[in-house]
Design a protein around this motif. Structure first.
Motif, PDB file in Angstrom:
ATOM      1  N   HIS A 102       6.134 -10.210  28.266  1.00 11.75           N
ATOM      2  CA  HIS A 102       7.270 -10.538  28.560  1.00 11.75           C
ATOM      3  C   HIS A 102       7.145 -11.948  29.233  1.00 11.75           C
ATOM      4  N   LEU A 103       7.209 -13.032  28.503  1.00 12.17           N
ATOM      5  CA  LEU A 103       7.499 -14.322  28.988  1.00 12.17           C
ATOM      6  C   LEU A 103       8.798 -14.633  29.829  1.00 12.17           C
ATOM      7  N   ASP A 104       8.553 -14.678  31.089  1.00 13.12           N
ATOM      8  CA  ASP A 104       9.840 -15.085  31.969  1.00 13.12           C
ATOM      9  C   ASP A 104       9.827 -16.310  32.376  1.00 13.12           C
ATOM     10  N   ILE A 105      11.238 -16.827  32.760  1.00 14.83           N
ATOM     11  CA  ILE A 105      11.575 -18.112  33.176  1.00 14.83           C
ATOM     12  C   ILE A 105      12.757 -17.955  34.135  1.00 14.83           C
ATOM     13  N   SER A 106      13.031 -18.696  34.913  1.00 17.04           N
ATOM     14  CA  SER A 106      14.068 -18.595  35.841  1.00 17.04           C
ATOM     15  C   SER A 106      15.184 -19.437  34.814  1.00 17.04           C
ATOM     16  N   VAL A 107      16.458 -19.065  35.332  1.00 18.73           N
ATOM     17  CA  VAL A 107      17.612 -19.740  34.585  1.00 18.73           C
ATOM     18  C   VAL A 107      17.656 -21.208  34.727  1.00 18.73           C
ATOM     19  N   GLU A 108      17.240 -21.615  36.051  1.00 20.24           N
ATOM     20  CA  GLU A 108      16.995 -23.006  36.153  1.00 20.24           C
ATOM     21  C   GLU A 108      16.099 -23.707  35.197  1.00 20.24           C
ATOM     22  N   GLY A 109      14.999 -22.863  34.777  1.00 19.04           N
ATOM     23  CA  GLY A 109      14.162 -23.544  33.927  1.00 19.04           C
ATOM     24  C   GLY A 109      14.510 -23.374  32.510  1.00 19.04           C
ATOM     25  N   GLN A 110      15.357 -22.413  32.318  1.00 19.15           N
ATOM     26  CA  GLN A 110      15.854 -22.441  30.939  1.00 19.15           C
ATOM     27  C   GLN A 110      16.757 -23.451  30.679  1.00 19.15           C
ATOM     28  N   LEU A 111      17.607 -23.848  31.932  1.00 16.55           N
ATOM     29  CA  LEU A 111      18.525 -25.028  31.587  1.00 16.55           C
ATOM     30  C   LEU A 111      18.019 -26.281  31.406  1.00 16.55           C
ATOM     31  N   GLU A 112      16.844 -26.377  32.187  1.00 15.54           N
ATOM     32  CA  GLU A 112      15.985 -27.679  31.776  1.00 15.54           C
ATOM     33  C   GLU A 112      15.417 -27.539  30.310  1.00 15.54           C
ATOM     34  N   ARG A 113      14.991 -26.626  30.089  1.00 10.20           N
ATOM     35  CA  ARG A 113      14.226 -26.798  28.549  1.00 10.20           C
ATOM     36  C   ARG A 113      15.239 -26.657  27.331  1.00 10.20           C
ATOM     37  N   LEU A 114      16.304 -26.172  27.678  1.00  8.54           N
ATOM     38  CA  LEU A 114      17.286 -25.986  26.519  1.00  8.54           C
ATOM     39  C   LEU A 114      18.716 -27.008  26.819  1.00  8.54           C
ATOM     40  N   ALA A 115      18.395 -28.042  27.515  1.00 10.04           N
ATOM     41  CA  ALA A 115      19.588 -28.966  27.980  1.00 10.04           C
ATOM     42  C   ALA A 115      20.110 -29.924  26.443  1.00 10.04           C
ATOM     43  N   ARG A 116      19.206 -30.018  25.869  1.00 11.45           N
ATOM     44  CA  ARG A 116      19.523 -30.488  24.654  1.00 11.45           C
ATOM     45  C   ARG A 116      19.536 -30.037  23.246  1.00 11.45           C
ATOM     46  N   ASP A 117      19.284 -28.634  23.489  1.00 16.50           N
ATOM     47  CA  ASP A 117      19.330 -27.601  22.260  1.00 16.50           C
ATOM     48  C   ASP A 117      20.643 -27.210  21.830  1.00 16.50           C
ATOM     49  N   ARG A 118      21.273 -27.447  20.812  1.00 13.37           N
ATOM     50  CA  ARG A 118      22.476 -26.920  20.383  1.00 13.37           C
ATOM     51  C   ARG A 118      22.458 -26.121  19.105  1.00 13.37           C
ATOM     52  N   THR A 119      21.400 -25.367  18.740  1.00 10.27           N
ATOM     53  CA  THR A 119      20.897 -24.481  17.879  1.00 10.27           C
ATOM     54  C   THR A 119      21.169 -22.892  18.228  1.00 10.27           C
ATOM     55  N   ARG A 120      21.327 -22.503  19.497  1.00 10.54           N
ATOM     56  CA  ARG A 120      21.394 -21.346  19.914  1.00 10.54           C
ATOM     57  C   ARG A 120      22.614 -20.736  19.940  1.00 10.54           C
ATOM     58  N   PRO A 121      23.098 -19.749  18.957  1.00  9.62           N
ATOM     59  CA  PRO A 121      24.446 -19.289  18.793  1.00  9.62           C
ATOM     60  C   PRO A 121      24.996 -18.724  20.118  1.00  9.62           C
ATOM     61  N   LEU A 122      24.376 -18.146  20.904  1.00  4.67           N
ATOM     62  CA  LEU A 122      24.511 -17.566  22.206  1.00  4.67           C
ATOM     63  C   LEU A 122      24.807 -18.486  23.261  1.00  4.67           C
ATOM     64  N   LEU A 123      24.631 -19.902  23.056  1.00  2.00           N
ATOM     65  CA  LEU A 123      24.596 -20.823  24.116  1.00  2.00           C
ATOM     66  C   LEU A 123      25.858 -21.845  23.606  1.00  2.00           C
ATOM     67  N   GLN A 124      26.472 -21.599  22.557  1.00  2.00           N
ATOM     68  CA  GLN A 124      27.740 -22.525  22.207  1.00  2.00           C
ATOM     69  C   GLN A 124      28.824 -22.392  22.769  1.00  2.00           C
ATOM     70  N   ARG A 125      28.931 -22.290  23.964  1.00  2.00           N
ATOM     71  CA  ARG A 125      29.873 -21.904  24.979  1.00  2.00           C
ATOM     72  C   ARG A 125      29.994 -23.103  26.074  1.00  2.00           C
ATOM     73  N   PRO A 126      31.024 -23.200  26.769  1.00  2.00           N
ATOM     74  CA  PRO A 126      31.134 -24.439  27.617  1.00  2.00           C
ATOM     75  C   PRO A 126      30.163 -24.129  28.815  1.00  2.00           C
ATOM     76  N   ASP A 127      30.160 -22.946  29.477  1.00  2.00           N
ATOM     77  CA  ASP A 127      29.281 -22.540  30.599  1.00  2.00           C
ATOM     78  C   ASP A 127      28.364 -21.951  30.352  1.00  2.00           C
TER      79      ASP A 127
END
Length: 180
Positions: A102-127
């Motif tokens: 299980h590779l774990d990461i904090s939500v803050e770490g996810q936000l940083e790494r995924l800031a410019r990612d627009r390819t993930r279907p579950l993140l195609q939302r405003p918040d």
């Protein structure tokens, strides 16, 4: 120890499953499979298109089929999608056929790494932060249920994480032959 032919990386999006997995496979001298890429190759289209046309349920069905297929292939390192643990059948397959990290990461770490990612279907939302927090809450116990090892990737490069994880895996994973 969980004797198994496969080393499978699970965890939330942005934890580094694909980038760390590639490097880890190379260090271990094993083939690497990214399940999302394998699903795309089999379907002849992108994950986002599968979500658009078939919804999450359609994608999850394809994911179940691909997991069963890769677990019957020669031993290797496999990076899954973050939601692979949602189905009980998948969790059973993971427990029975793999050493699961299980590779774990904090939500803050996810936000940083995924800031410019627009390819993930579950993140195609405003918040995006709320989505990631909800997913973390829903999936944390499922990841813990199947994991043989938990490893935090917060603040690490993929290279650094792969080096550290390779040492841990070497000490904890008992490799076995792949199922025929």
């Amino acid at each position: 120890m969980n004797p198994a032919p496969h080393l499978i990386l699970i965890g939330p999006m942005g934890a580094g499953k694909s980038s760390i997995g590639r490097r880890l496979a190379e260090r271990l001298g094993l083939p690497f499979t990214d399940m999302d890429s394998a699903i795309e190759a089999h379907a002849g289209t992108k994950v986002t298109t599968i979500f658009d046309l078939e919804g999450e349920a359609g994608f999850r069905a394809r994911e179940r089929e691909m997991l069963a297929e890769v677990l019957h292939s020669p031993a290797g390192v496999i990076a899954t999608g973050g939601g692979v643990v949602l189905a009980e059948d998948n969790r059973r397959l993971l427990r029975e056929g793999a050493f699961v990290v299980h590779l774990d990461i904090s939500v803050e770490g996810q936000l940083e790494r995924l800031a410019r990612d627009r390819t993930r279907p579950l993140l195609q939302r405003p918040d995006r932060e709320a989505v990631l927090r909800t997913l973390a809450e829903e999936r944390a116990a499922l990841y813990a249920d199947v994991a043989d090892l938990r490893f935090s990737t917060d603040g690490m490069s993929a290279h650094e994480a792969a080096l550290q994880l390779a040492r841990l895996v070497d000490a904890k994973w008992q490799r076995s032959e792949a199922a025929a």
